[in-house]
Design an enzyme around this catalytic site. Structure first.
Site, short mmCIF file in Angstrom:
data_model
loop_
_atom_site.label_atom_id
_atom_site.label_comp_id
_atom_site.label_asym_id
_atom_site.label_seq_id
_atom_site.Cartn_x
_atom_site.Cartn_y
_atom_site.Cartn_z
N GLN A 92 19.01 -2.15 15.53
CA GLN A 92 19.31 -3.53 15.92
C GLN A 92 20.61 -3.98 15.28
O GLN A 92 21.47 -4.59 15.93
CB GLN A 92 18.17 -4.46 15.50
CG GLN A 92 16.89 -4.22 16.29
CD GLN A 92 15.73 -5.07 15.81
OE1 GLN A 92 15.75 -5.62 14.72
NE2 GLN A 92 14.69 -5.15 16.62
N ASP A 126 8.16 2.37 15.10
CA ASP A 126 7.21 1.48 15.77
C ASP A 126 5.88 2.18 16.07
O ASP A 126 4.90 1.53 16.43
CB ASP A 126 7.81 0.94 17.07
CG ASP A 126 9.01 0.04 16.79
OD1 ASP A 126 9.07 -0.54 15.69
OD2 ASP A 126 9.88 -0.08 17.67
#
Ligand code: S3P
Length: 446
Positions: free
Chosen positions: A180, A329
């Site tokens: 990100q 994740d």
């Protein structure tokens, strides 16, 4: 036929009926890729049709923020049309941009907004308002961006006010591996004078790089270093196909691996090397997963394959810190898989799990301990390792999602494979990434 898993309002009951998952499924497009597709299409010249678009809470947050910045985004059946406004065509938003709880939305948008000629305020939901933002604000300020944010305990948090400014390219070594943050710096680099260089401690998912390349940006990658040369307009390729989300596929890969007799095929799953750690680790644990690369698939700039998985006896594994970004994740559901082995699984360098939608080390340990698992967290310096001594089974229990979609879906998987009945307090958070999760699961459990 009655669905295998029933959800009553926000109170779902997961019922164990010795169900064996069997069948073929197709999953919604990859969430990470879809955020980039929306934002980069918005900054490009031309129209882009994004196919296999995953309609979920996080993506709606990105789409709504872009609409408030003057971008026309229209939603059709599993596809979205974005009318690009080119690099300098975004409009000053009339109100604060509310990005809900989507970390990718806020961090990537900060990059795209850093070089605009207006001010925007970004506000967030309860969970994202507690997630650290200094990691992205600090390097953007080094490029010249004017950013103010809420300060607490040495970090920064939303709400964030960003005033676009003239930017300069920098060379920046990321202190924490984060796709990100890397993505935000590369987007800001499009507006900078001179080249922007991002050096990663460990390679992370390269969706931003691939997408920017497909739109004609001047981007080169050499080892762990990515260089963005500004000065070119982004030109839409017209159409983008988003492969199925490996992070959603992970729940089915683990479920089918730990239930004997399972046989599941997941069509067209994205297998970006920066994301496929879950497949590698499950295979090391003895999972029977076969990837078939279709000859005439929809194509695109992201690798994708059909994954066939059957039940097997899993063994314990060690996950190294360098592998973490490739499955960050998927660690919650990997923790579930580890409970069904008979041995000691060690997940090293898992500290980033503490700053996801919730502290996932806590949420998963709390739940799995209630189901009888033997889990410990070891600390060595700043590094944390999760140690799970698998005993080959779990027992049903009253569980909690902690408002976190991946904890909720991992606990549904654990509950289905456990002995006895389980109940999870609130699974509405699943809508954040995969609103069709329970329905898709029910198609396999008929
Ligand atoms: C994402 C990167 C990862 C991941 C998140 C999505 C992305 O976060 O956990 O769900 O789309 O770039 P970090 O960049 O914080 O590692």
């Amino acid at each position: 036929m009655k669905p295998a898993i029933k959800s009553v309002g926000f109170m779902p009951f997961v019922i164990k009926e010795h169900l064996v998952p069997r069948g073929r499924i197709t999953l919604p497009g990859d969430k990470s890729i879809a955020h980039r597709a929306l934002i980069i299409s918005a900054l490009s010249r031309g129209k882009t049709i994004i196919k296999n678009f995953p309609v979920s809470g996080d993506l709606l947050a990105t789409a709504a923020a872009l609409s408030a910045l003057g971008v026309k985004v229209s939603c059709g059946n599993k596809q979205v049309l974005v009318q690009g406004r080119s690099l300098c065509g975004l409009l000053e938003p009339k109100k604060p941009l509310f990005v809900a709880d989507s970390g990718t939305t806020i961090r990537l948008l900060l990059g795209a907004l850093a070089g605009q000629d207006f001010t925007a305020t970004l506000t967030a939901g309860k969970y994202l308002s507690a997630r650290p933002m200094a990691r992205v604000n600090i390097p953007l300020r080094m490029m010249g961006a004017c950013i103010t944010a809420k300060k607490k305990d040495g970090d920064e948090y939303p709400p964030i006010v960003i005033s676009g400014n003239k930017l300069k390219g920098i060379s920046y070594r990321l202190p924490v591996a984060s796709a990100q943050v890397k993505g935000a710096l590369l987007l800001a680099g499009l507006y900078a004078k001179g080249k922007t260089r991002v050096i990663e401690p460990v390679r992370t998912r390269d969706h931003t790089e691939r997408m920017l390349k497909a739109f004609g940006a001047g981007i080169t990658v050499s080892g762990n270093s990515i260089i963005l040369n500004p000065g070119r307009d982004l030109i839409s390729p017209g159409e983008i196909y988003i492969p199925g989300d490996i992070s959603s596929a992970a729940f089915f890969l683990v479920l089918a691996s730990i239930i004997p007799g399972s046989n599941v095929i997941i069509r067209s799953v994205g297998l970006n090397p920066g994301r496929s750690g879950i497949v590698n680790v499950l295979k090391r644990m003895g999972a029977k997963i076969k990837a078939v690369y279709p000859k005439n698939g929809p194509g695109g700039f992201e690798p994708a394959a059909d994954l066939a998985v059957t039940g097997s006896r899993l063994k314990a594994a060690v996950v190294s810190p360098n592998e973490i970004p490739t499955l960050v994740d998927e660690l919650p559901v990997l923790m579930v898989a580890a409970c069904f082995t008979r041995g000691r699984t060690v997940i090293k360098g898992a500290g980033e799990l503490r700053v996801k939608e919730t502290d996932r080390i806590n949420s998963m340990s709390w739940n799995l301990k209630r189901m009888g698992a033997d889990i410990r967290v070891l600390k060595s310096g700043a590094r944390e390792s999760i140690v799970i001594n698998g005993i080959g089974r779990l027992r049903g229990a009253k569980l909690k999602s902690f408002g976190d979609h991946r904890t909720a879906m991992s606990m549904v998987v654990a509950a289905l494979a456990a002995e006895g009945r389980s109940e999870i307090d609130d699974v509405s958070c699943i809508n954040k990434s995969f609103p069709g999760f329970i329905a898709t699961l029910n198609t396999l459990l008929k």
